[in-house]
Design a protein around this motif. Structure first.
Motif, mmCIF file in Angstrom:
data_model
loop_
_atom_site.group_PDB
_atom_site.id
_atom_site.type_symbol
_atom_site.label_atom_id
_atom_site.label_comp_id
_atom_site.label_asym_id
_atom_site.label_seq_id
_atom_site.Cartn_x
_atom_site.Cartn_y
_atom_site.Cartn_z
ATOM 1 N N ALA A 131 1.064 -1.422 -0.089
ATOM 2 C CA ALA A 131 0.060 -0.136 -0.118
ATOM 3 C C ALA A 131 0.677 1.193 0.208
ATOM 4 O O ALA A 131 1.617 1.365 0.981
ATOM 5 C CB ALA A 131 -0.577 0.393 1.372
ATOM 6 N N PRO A 132 1.341 1.637 -1.648
ATOM 7 C CA PRO A 132 2.270 3.072 -1.144
ATOM 8 C C PRO A 132 1.268 4.522 -0.427
ATOM 9 O O PRO A 132 2.963 5.050 0.531
ATOM 10 C CB PRO A 132 1.817 4.033 -2.318
ATOM 11 N N GLU A 133 0.669 4.139 0.504
ATOM 12 C CA GLU A 133 0.211 5.471 0.688
ATOM 13 C C GLU A 133 0.545 5.525 2.505
ATOM 14 O O GLU A 133 0.684 6.036 2.827
ATOM 15 C CB GLU A 133 -1.439 5.296 1.134
ATOM 16 N N LEU A 134 1.029 3.908 2.512
ATOM 17 C CA LEU A 134 1.723 3.724 4.531
ATOM 18 C C LEU A 134 2.768 4.397 4.272
ATOM 19 O O LEU A 134 3.230 4.817 5.639
ATOM 20 C CB LEU A 134 1.323 2.167 4.139
ATOM 21 N N HIS A 135 4.009 4.938 2.997
ATOM 22 C CA HIS A 135 4.777 5.560 3.064
ATOM 23 C C HIS A 135 5.389 6.631 3.833
ATOM 24 O O HIS A 135 4.286 7.251 3.263
ATOM 25 C CB HIS A 135 5.395 4.989 1.442
ATOM 26 N N PRO A 136 6.182 7.023 4.837
ATOM 27 C CA PRO A 136 5.691 8.134 5.478
ATOM 28 C C PRO A 136 6.204 9.542 4.816
ATOM 29 O O PRO A 136 5.724 10.927 4.242
ATOM 30 C CB PRO A 136 7.163 8.219 6.438
ATOM 31 N N ARG A 137 6.988 8.724 2.803
ATOM 32 C CA ARG A 137 6.622 10.195 1.924
ATOM 33 C C ARG A 137 6.301 10.174 0.812
ATOM 34 O O ARG A 137 6.729 10.426 0.186
ATOM 35 C CB ARG A 137 8.632 10.247 2.383
ATOM 36 N N PHE A 138 4.864 9.353 0.357
ATOM 37 C CA PHE A 138 4.174 9.295 -0.014
ATOM 38 C C PHE A 138 3.491 10.513 -1.023
ATOM 39 O O PHE A 138 3.454 10.806 -2.388
ATOM 40 C CB PHE A 138 3.007 8.582 0.310
ATOM 41 N N ARG A 139 3.211 11.479 0.439
ATOM 42 C CA ARG A 139 2.573 12.223 -0.143
ATOM 43 C C ARG A 139 3.776 13.218 -0.925
ATOM 44 O O ARG A 139 2.856 14.366 -1.845
ATOM 45 C CB ARG A 139 2.017 13.765 0.634
ATOM 46 N N ASP A 140 4.848 13.722 -0.077
ATOM 47 C CA ASP A 140 6.051 14.272 -1.199
ATOM 48 C C ASP A 140 6.442 14.078 -2.696
ATOM 49 O O ASP A 140 6.177 14.605 -3.458
ATOM 50 C CB ASP A 140 7.541 14.154 -0.437
ATOM 51 N N LEU A 141 6.454 12.189 -2.769
ATOM 52 C CA LEU A 141 6.299 11.934 -3.913
ATOM 53 C C LEU A 141 5.048 12.735 -5.277
ATOM 54 O O LEU A 141 5.384 12.755 -6.322
ATOM 55 C CB LEU A 141 5.953 10.578 -3.910
ATOM 56 N N VAL A 142 4.217 12.248 -4.293
ATOM 57 C CA VAL A 142 3.065 12.741 -5.272
ATOM 58 C C VAL A 142 3.098 14.257 -5.542
ATOM 59 O O VAL A 142 3.653 15.105 -6.732
ATOM 60 C CB VAL A 142 1.670 12.941 -4.447
ATOM 61 N N LEU A 143 3.490 14.971 -5.002
ATOM 62 C CA LEU A 143 3.591 16.943 -4.893
ATOM 63 C C LEU A 143 4.819 17.612 -5.554
ATOM 64 O O LEU A 143 4.571 18.093 -7.576
ATOM 65 C CB LEU A 143 3.801 17.758 -3.498
ATOM 66 N N ALA A 144 5.798 16.138 -5.619
ATOM 67 C CA ALA A 144 6.980 16.088 -6.978
ATOM 68 C C ALA A 144 6.147 16.130 -8.475
ATOM 69 O O ALA A 144 6.958 17.371 -8.947
ATOM 70 C CB ALA A 144 8.240 15.417 -6.430
ATOM 71 N N ALA A 145 5.552 14.988 -8.297
ATOM 72 C CA ALA A 145 5.568 14.854 -9.455
ATOM 73 C C ALA A 145 4.428 15.933 -9.811
ATOM 74 O O ALA A 145 4.374 15.471 -11.294
ATOM 75 C CB ALA A 145 5.117 13.204 -9.466
ATOM 76 N N ARG A 146 3.279 16.365 -9.085
ATOM 77 C CA ARG A 146 2.469 16.997 -9.670
ATOM 78 C C ARG A 146 3.282 18.611 -10.008
ATOM 79 O O ARG A 146 3.335 19.047 -11.358
ATOM 80 C CB ARG A 146 1.124 17.733 -9.006
ATOM 81 N N ARG A 147 4.291 18.957 -9.364
ATOM 82 C CA ARG A 147 4.748 20.252 -9.765
ATOM 83 C C ARG A 147 5.330 20.222 -11.148
ATOM 84 O O ARG A 147 5.292 20.895 -12.141
ATOM 85 C CB ARG A 147 6.221 20.574 -8.717
ATOM 86 N N GLN A 148 5.911 18.352 -11.327
ATOM 87 C CA GLN A 148 6.546 18.471 -12.893
ATOM 88 C C GLN A 148 5.395 18.522 -14.193
ATOM 89 O O GLN A 148 5.767 18.805 -15.423
ATOM 90 C CB GLN A 148 7.814 17.722 -13.020
ATOM 91 N N GLY A 149 4.190 18.420 -13.393
ATOM 92 C CA GLY A 149 2.832 18.068 -14.274
ATOM 93 C C GLY A 149 3.115 16.798 -14.989
ATOM 94 O O GLY A 149 1.876 16.780 -16.243
ATOM 95 N N CYS A 150 3.161 16.067 -13.942
ATOM 96 C CA CYS A 150 3.214 14.219 -14.270
ATOM 97 C C CYS A 150 1.922 14.163 -13.778
ATOM 98 O O CYS A 150 0.881 14.459 -12.732
ATOM 99 C CB CYS A 150 4.242 13.602 -13.968
#
Length: 342
Positions: A103-122
């Motif tokens: 469950a990727p959401e259980l990783h403590p940095r999950f939201r950081d990865l979401v935000l980083a990808a969205r900043r790049q337009g992914c």
């Protein structure tokens, strides 16, 4: 069967040996391509960067191809690899960042990865088991996903309580419906392309996935009638003969039979849409694989690079690592993280 009673997971080496021995050499995947006059496909430009954040999961499903569960906390991706993944998103510029696990959401940095990808337009995909959204510690996760327009690809074996609970554990159906209602309330499943809700089905046991447009209508009508919930798209996967499902096949004496079934159902038209052609799978330790299945089998990507060093050029130069498990992705309609390939 409790966790303590379960037999130890099959090692990647033993899995490879079981699969190689399940078919005569002349029926092996690579030999079969040659016999049919087919050239093994090579990689095309990168489209999807898939990050496996570890095998930690709040569930332990019988068909899981990564042996995920609550006992896998030690497999979480370390901070240094997370930072290398964030750099790779900027360097490789994938169209899609696909977050998986466990469950990727259980990783403590999950939201950081979401935000980083969205900043790049992914575009960002969260491969979600649904029940994780109900954990008290993640009470604000679903609104976060909606706010950042994350596509949710949610596991739901069948639109039926008995089949779902039988494969994923007692109470899973009710929890999944509760999570779907939560997502519907946030705008998912309503036809909004910025809040897409995809349901991912897999068949019971050794059946092949054979979904059609009629099945999508049937699922939509049944879920609306039973539970008042909606979704946008239905995709299906064959059960891959690796990890926990392979262990079940071995226990039942069905490894050879299932591989023979997959081999007989080989569909040449499924090859061009295989995910390994445009996807790069990143393991929690930063090593690279052509797909999530090769990752579980420890069949590394040909470049020999890591997520910290890989370049576009290295990706295009590398051949794809094939094996008999690849019949799982080329049987019938084909099978990939995006659903059917033919």
């Amino acid at each position: 069967m409790t966790l303590a009673e379960r037999p130890p997971a099959l090692s990647p080496l033993l899995q490879r040996q079981l699969l190689e021995g399940a078919l005569p050499q002349e029926q092996g995947f690579c030999h079969s391509l040659s016999q049919r006059g087919l050239t093994p496909p090579r990689r095309s430009p990168l489209r999807v960067l898939q990050l496996n954040l570890g095998r930690l999961c709040n569930m332990r499903c019988s068909h899981c191809h990564v042996d995920a569960g609550p006992h896998q906390g030690h497999t979480l991706m370390p901070d240094g690899v997370v930072e290398a993944c964030i750099s790779a998103i900027a360097r490789l510029e994938p169209a899609v960042v696909d977050l998986t696990g466990g469950a990727p959401e259980l990783h403590p940095r999950f939201r950081d990865l979401v935000l980083a990808a969205r900043r790049q337009g992914c575009q960002v995909i969260d491969r979600c088991n649904l029940t994780v959204l109900l954990l008290p510690a993640l009470h604000d996760l679903a609104p976060f996903l909606a706010e950042h327009q994350v596509e949710i690809v949610a596991s739901l074996p069948q639109p039926d309580a008995n089949a779902t609970d039988g494969q994923r554990g007692e109470g899973t159906w009710e929890a999944s419906i509760q999570a779907l209602r939560l997502l519907n309330g946030l705008g998912y499943g309503q036809g909004d392309p910025t809040r897409q809700l995809t349901l991912m089905s897999n068949p019971a046991g050794t059946q092949l996935q054979q979904l059609s447009a009629c099945d999508q209508r049937r699922w939509a009508e049944r879920l609306e009638q039973l539970a008042g919930v909606r979704f946008d798209r239905l995709i299906g996967l064959n059960n891959m003969p690796i990890a926990r499902f392979l262990q079940q096949l071995q226990r039942d004496g069905h490894v050879n039979c299932y591989l023979a079934l997959l081999e007989r159902a080989f569909n040449p038209a499924a090859i061009n849409g295989l995910m390994c052609r445009d996807t790069l799978s990143v393991a929690p330790d930063g090593r690279l694989y052509d797909c999530d299945f090769n990752q579980m089998m420890e069949l590394p990507q040909a470049s020999g690079a890591t997520v910290a060093t890989i370049s576009h050029e290295q990706l295009l130069e590398g051949a794809i690592h094939w094996g008999n498990h690849c019949y799982g992705c080329t049987a019938g309609q084909g099978s990939s993280c995006g659903g059917a390939t033919a």
